[in-house]
Scaffold this motif. Structure first.
Motif, PDB file in Angstrom:
ATOM      1  N   ILE A   1      -7.410   0.404  -0.230  1.00 24.65           N
ATOM      2  CA  ILE A   1      -6.550  -0.477  -1.018  1.00 24.65           C
ATOM      3  C   ILE A   1      -6.262   0.175  -2.371  1.00 24.65           C
ATOM      4  O   ILE A   1      -7.165   0.704  -3.029  1.00 24.65           O
ATOM      5  N   ASN A   2      -4.994   0.159  -2.760  1.00 18.27           N
ATOM      6  CA  ASN A   2      -4.612   0.582  -4.113  1.00 18.27           C
ATOM      7  C   ASN A   2      -4.879  -0.592  -5.041  1.00 18.27           C
ATOM      8  O   ASN A   2      -4.200  -1.616  -4.981  1.00 18.27           O
ATOM      9  N   THR A   3      -5.864  -0.446  -5.906  1.00 20.26           N
ATOM     10  CA  THR A   3      -6.286  -1.586  -6.711  1.00 20.26           C
ATOM     11  C   THR A   3      -5.295  -1.939  -7.813  1.00 20.26           C
ATOM     12  O   THR A   3      -5.384  -3.018  -8.402  1.00 20.26           O
TER      13      THR A   3
ATOM     14  N   ILE B   1      -2.642   7.669   2.381  1.00 22.50           N
ATOM     15  CA  ILE B   1      -4.059   7.923   2.619  1.00 22.50           C
ATOM     16  C   ILE B   1      -4.297   7.974   4.130  1.00 22.50           C
ATOM     17  O   ILE B   1      -3.852   7.091   4.865  1.00 22.50           O
ATOM     18  N   PRO B   2      -4.951   9.010   4.635  1.00 16.46           N
ATOM     19  CA  PRO B   2      -5.213   9.077   6.075  1.00 16.46           C
ATOM     20  C   PRO B   2      -6.156   7.965   6.519  1.00 16.46           C
ATOM     21  O   PRO B   2      -6.822   7.321   5.697  1.00 16.46           O
TER      22      PRO B   2
ATOM     23  N   SER C   1     -10.070   1.228  -3.418  1.00 18.98           N
ATOM     24  CA  SER C   1     -11.198   0.453  -2.929  1.00 18.98           C
ATOM     25  C   SER C   1     -10.959   0.225  -1.438  1.00 18.98           C
ATOM     26  O   SER C   1      -9.958   0.686  -0.886  1.00 18.98           O
ATOM     27  N   VAL C   2     -11.868  -0.497  -0.796  1.00 22.34           N
ATOM     28  CA  VAL C   2     -11.829  -0.584   0.670  1.00 22.34           C
ATOM     29  C   VAL C   2     -12.126  -2.014   1.112  1.00 22.34           C
ATOM     30  O   VAL C   2     -12.967  -2.700   0.526  1.00 22.34           O
TER      31      VAL C   2
ATOM     32  N   ALA D   1     -16.581   6.259 -16.569  1.00 25.30           N
ATOM     33  CA  ALA D   1     -15.233   5.806 -16.219  1.00 25.30           C
ATOM     34  C   ALA D   1     -15.322   4.703 -15.169  1.00 25.30           C
ATOM     35  O   ALA D   1     -16.301   4.580 -14.442  1.00 25.30           O
ATOM     36  N   ASN D   2     -14.293   3.900 -15.078  1.00 25.43           N
ATOM     37  CA  ASN D   2     -14.198   2.850 -14.075  1.00 25.43           C
ATOM     38  C   ASN D   2     -13.019   3.131 -13.163  1.00 25.43           C
ATOM     39  O   ASN D   2     -11.944   3.511 -13.617  1.00 25.43           O
ATOM     40  N   ILE D   3     -13.220   2.964 -11.871  1.00 24.62           N
ATOM     41  CA  ILE D   3     -12.117   3.173 -10.939  1.00 24.62           C
ATOM     42  C   ILE D   3     -11.068   2.084 -11.129  1.00 24.62           C
ATOM     43  O   ILE D   3      -9.883   2.327 -11.047  1.00 24.62           O
ATOM     44  N   PHE D   4     -11.479   0.864 -11.363  1.00 27.20           N
ATOM     45  CA  PHE D   4     -10.530  -0.196 -11.668  1.00 27.20           C
ATOM     46  C   PHE D   4     -11.244  -1.290 -12.446  1.00 27.20           C
ATOM     47  O   PHE D   4     -12.450  -1.243 -12.656  1.00 27.20           O
TER      48      PHE D   4
END
Length: 768
Positions: free
Chosen positions: A429-431, A440-441, A380-381, A239-242
């Motif tokens: 970051i919400n991709t 998100i904390p 992502s960050v 799977a790919n996160i984005f």
């Protein structure tokens, strides 16, 4: 003023200045200039006006006019012009400069940067001073002086490798002057860049003058980001996160601009006051990193490509303010230099593919730890950080008048630095949206304020024992005190925590001794023994470190042994400067990651030995040839801490064993008011090893290939106007300027910093 007499030299003849400080007085006719009386170049390397050929140490001088003609505006452009000078970096304004191989990749600088007599940048190891040295634009500089280290007696902290000194053109009451230049250039695989520069010198009266200069440069980008390299999921490799990386062209463009204004007030021969204000900004769209194969260190694509998921940028600002007052008495001169300087860097780094722990991506790790559904909120960050230093300094010195028996100088120096990494933030970051993820904390947020305060007394003298033999000597005693604290928050760093303030203090002592013997007016030999240091300081320790991890680290020290010959022909057409050196480096400051936190420490020893030379030759009127080179054998003589990864015998970081620079130019008169010129230079930089922990699968240090740069230029001077065509890196060499560790880019790629590709330009200027 020194700047007005030291460069009455046509830019055509700067190669001679490099060799031994000999030049020619310029006139409108280049042919006539070649036969005029030889004139010494005056420099301020030892904080008094001296002929370059009389200084008993290795000094290179680059004339401002020649730097402009060669379009040499930054550190990278100086590499093939200064023997033993190395630059490591991948982003404009973020460079590590090295002289004679004194580099292990630590946080504190080994080469001090000065603007005239003003120290710039941080002396501590807590503000990234090693990579945030002042990369000042060279427009309207009288010269750049490079003093090889150590220079601990006159220049103090962080000059154990040497000093790079910018000397701006000073205001003059003698004449009105204005000039400007505009440039247009094209870079291979990229777009169009441009530059505009201008300066005016305005005599207000016979006692007051003002000089103002400004520049604007836009360097076109040449690296693209293409839609490749999706990030895999840690829990489901299929799977790919984005989706893949950004699709964008020319992401590494650079915009830099700034200016200086200076005023000279000289009511009498007994007193003068020179005040200066300078501002420069460097805004970079992305680094010069490209995707490369970790085994071969070859780019993975036919054109420069970087896999970028989020914007990464750097914005840097320099400010320098100074006031230099001089009182001339019958027997002595009293000088006061007061300065205030700042630098600030704001940057964002794309960590979407960066590995926090081996085998996992940071974004995937967050998804797993926070139990976030990657289908509805793929994460992502990015890392955001501000690093800044405010520096005040005051120097008072008393100088004797020129004397045939003994010349001396003594002084006191004080500096106070307030620095901070404030803040350093890791932001999820919400991709899907490209925005900060909601709900998100805090991942990690840290601040690191620090102070550095130093007081020093110093003295230097030259004893002329006989008309042919002299002894130069100096000493400096210093005391520095530092403090630092850290506040952190976020679930990746153990939650909210404030560390107690940590303090350190040291009292280093440095000295120099340099005998010099003159065989004739044109030939001399010298020897030099000198010491230097780089301040230690406090450590802010991360959670969970071993109990024996030191709360402070010590200064490292360097002792240099140098011998040199400076010679030239009587008519000034031939000049040679040859130096051999041996540097002994103890208690080397090293930088290591402990639980993903940076920690400074000491460990091991190293040596650097070799030789440097510069030769210049004027075979016929109008033709100038110069050659410089360096051989540097720099290596560890003991293992470092295993966390650093250095082994006994490892070569020091990113130091070429061999480097050369060849420059030639020819100028001739077409008519009484038209002169033409052609010129070029070739620079060779040998193989360079990466950092001690940056090794291949067999445990060998990764090695950057050698490269050769070829630059050409041609132009005409038509009265007040100049038109020039130039080409830089005509061979389109992929010169490696940095090697990142594996994991910073997706799919196992390693990041390579690369030279600017082939660049062609045209420049038009005028002077009135």
């Amino acid at each position: 003023m020194p700047s007005s007499i030291s460069f009455k030299v046509a830019s055509l003849y700067s190669g001679i200045m490099l060799a031994s400080g000999i030049g020619y007085s310029a006139t409108a006719s280049s042919v006539e200039a070649a036969s005029r009386v030889v004139e010494e170049v005056i420099v301020t390397a030892q904080k008094r006006n001296q002929a370059l050929s009389d200084i008993p140490m290795s000094v290179s001088v680059l004339g401002g006019e020649e730097l402009e003609r060669q379009q040499a505006t930054n550190f990278e452009d100086l590499v093939n012009k200064i023997p033993g000078f190395s630059v490591t970096g991948n982003t404009a304004g973020i460079s590590r400069i090295t002289l004679r191989g004194i580099n292990t990749g630590g946080v504190a600088s080994t080469v001090a940067v000065y603007v005239d007599d003003v120290p710039f940048g941080s002396s501590s190891g807590l503000a990234n001073g090693s990579i945030l040295a002042g990369d000042f634009d060279t427009f309207d500089m009288a010269r750049v002086e490079v003093l090889r280290g150590p220079q601990g007696t006159l220049y103090g902290a962080s000059s154990l490798g040497g000093v790079l000194k910018y000397v701006p053109n000073a205001p003059t009451t003698e004449r009105f002057e204005t000039r400007f230049r505009t440039t247009l250039e094209s870079v291979n695989e990229g777009g169009l860049g441009n530059a505009t520069t201008g300066v005016v010198n305005l005599p207000i009266s016979e006692h007051l003058a003002i000089r103002a200069s400004g520049f604007y440069r836009e360097d076109a980008g040449y690296i693209d980001s293409i839609g490749n390299n999706p990030i895999p999921s840690m829990t489901d490799p299929d799977a790919n996160i984005f989706e893949g990386t950004q699709v964008e062209e020319d992401i590494n463009s650079v915009e830099s601009y700034g200016g200086r204004i200076a005023a000279l007030y000289e009511p009498s021969e007994a007193f003068s006051l020179n005040v200066l204000a300078m501002l420069q900004k460097i805004d970079t769209g992305s680094s010069n990193i490209v995707d490369a194969d970790p085994a071969t260190l070859k780019p993975l694509h036919d054109s420069p490509i970087k896999s970028r998921y989020h914007d990464d940028f750097s914005n840097i600002e320099y400010q320098v303010y100074s006031a230099t007052a001089k009182w001339h008495f019958d027997a002595v001169t009293l000088e006061s230099i007061t300065s205030y300087g700042t630098f600030e860097q704001n940057y964002q780094d794309d960590l979407a593919a960066a590995e926090l722990v081996p085998g996992t991506y940071l974004s995937s790790l967050l998804t797993f730890l926070l139990e976030v559904d990657p289908a509805t909120m793929p994460l992502s960050v990015v890392q955001e950080q501000t690093t800044a230093t405010d520096k005040f300094s005051q120097e008072l010195r008393l100088l004797s008048q020129d004397n045939d028996t003994l010349e001396w100088m003594t002084g006191v120096y004080y500096t106070k630095e307030d620095s901070g990494i404030d803040p350093q933030v890791f932001t999820p970051i919400n991709t899907l949206t490209g925005e900060v993820a909601v709900g998100i904390p805090t991942v990690a947020e840290l601040t690191l304020p620090s102070t550095f305060e130093e007081m020093a007394v110093f003295a230097n003298g030259t004893w002329y024992i006989t008309p042919s033999f002299e002894l130069d000597f100096g000493a400096r005693a210093s005391r520095n005190e530092q403090s630092a604290s850290q506040v952190q928050d976020g679930f990746l760093v153990g939650g909210a925590l404030a560390y107690d303030e940590t303090n350190s203090s040291e009292s280093p002592f440095t000295y120099s001794l340099s005998p010099r013997y003159e065989f004739s007016d044109y030939t001399s030999v010298y020897a030099r023994v000198a010491t230097g240091y780089r301040p230690g300081g406090p450590n802010i320790l991360p959670p969970g470190v071993p109990a024996d991890t030191p709360r402070t680290y010590d200064s490292d020290t360097l002792t240099s042994y140098e011998i040199g010959v400076k010679t030239g022909s009587e008519d000034g057409r031939l000049a040679l400067d040859l130096t051999a050196f041996y540097l002994d480096w103890d208690d080397i400051q090293l930088y290591a990651l402990v639980n993903n936190f940076g920690v400074n420490g000491n460990g091991g020893t190293a040596v650097s030995r070799g030789f440097e030379f510069t030769a210049s030759f004027l075979p016929v009127d109008g033709l100038n040839l110069s050659l410089n080179g360096a051989y540097t054998d720099a290596y560890l003589t003991a293992d470092t801490d295993p966390l650093v990864g250095g082994l006994d015998g490892d070569p020091l970081t990113f130091v070429p064993e061999w480097s050369f620079g060849l420059n030639g130019s020819y100028e001739w008169d077409i008519s009484s008011d038209i002169a033409a010129y052609i010129g070029g230079d070739l620079g060779y930089t040998g193989e360079r090893p990466a950092g001690f922990s940056n090794r291949d699968t067999e445990g060998n240090l990764r090695i950057a290939d050698s490269y050769t740069m070829v630059n050409l230029r041609s132009g005409v001077d038509i009265g007040r106007w100049t038109i020039e065509l130039y080409g830089k890196n005509l061979g389109n060499e992929i010169g490696i300027t940095a090697i990142e560790s594996e994991g910073s880019l997706p799919n196992g790629a390693v990041g390579l910093g690369m030279l600017r590709p082939r660049t062609l330009g045209v420049s038009v200027g005028a002077q009135f």
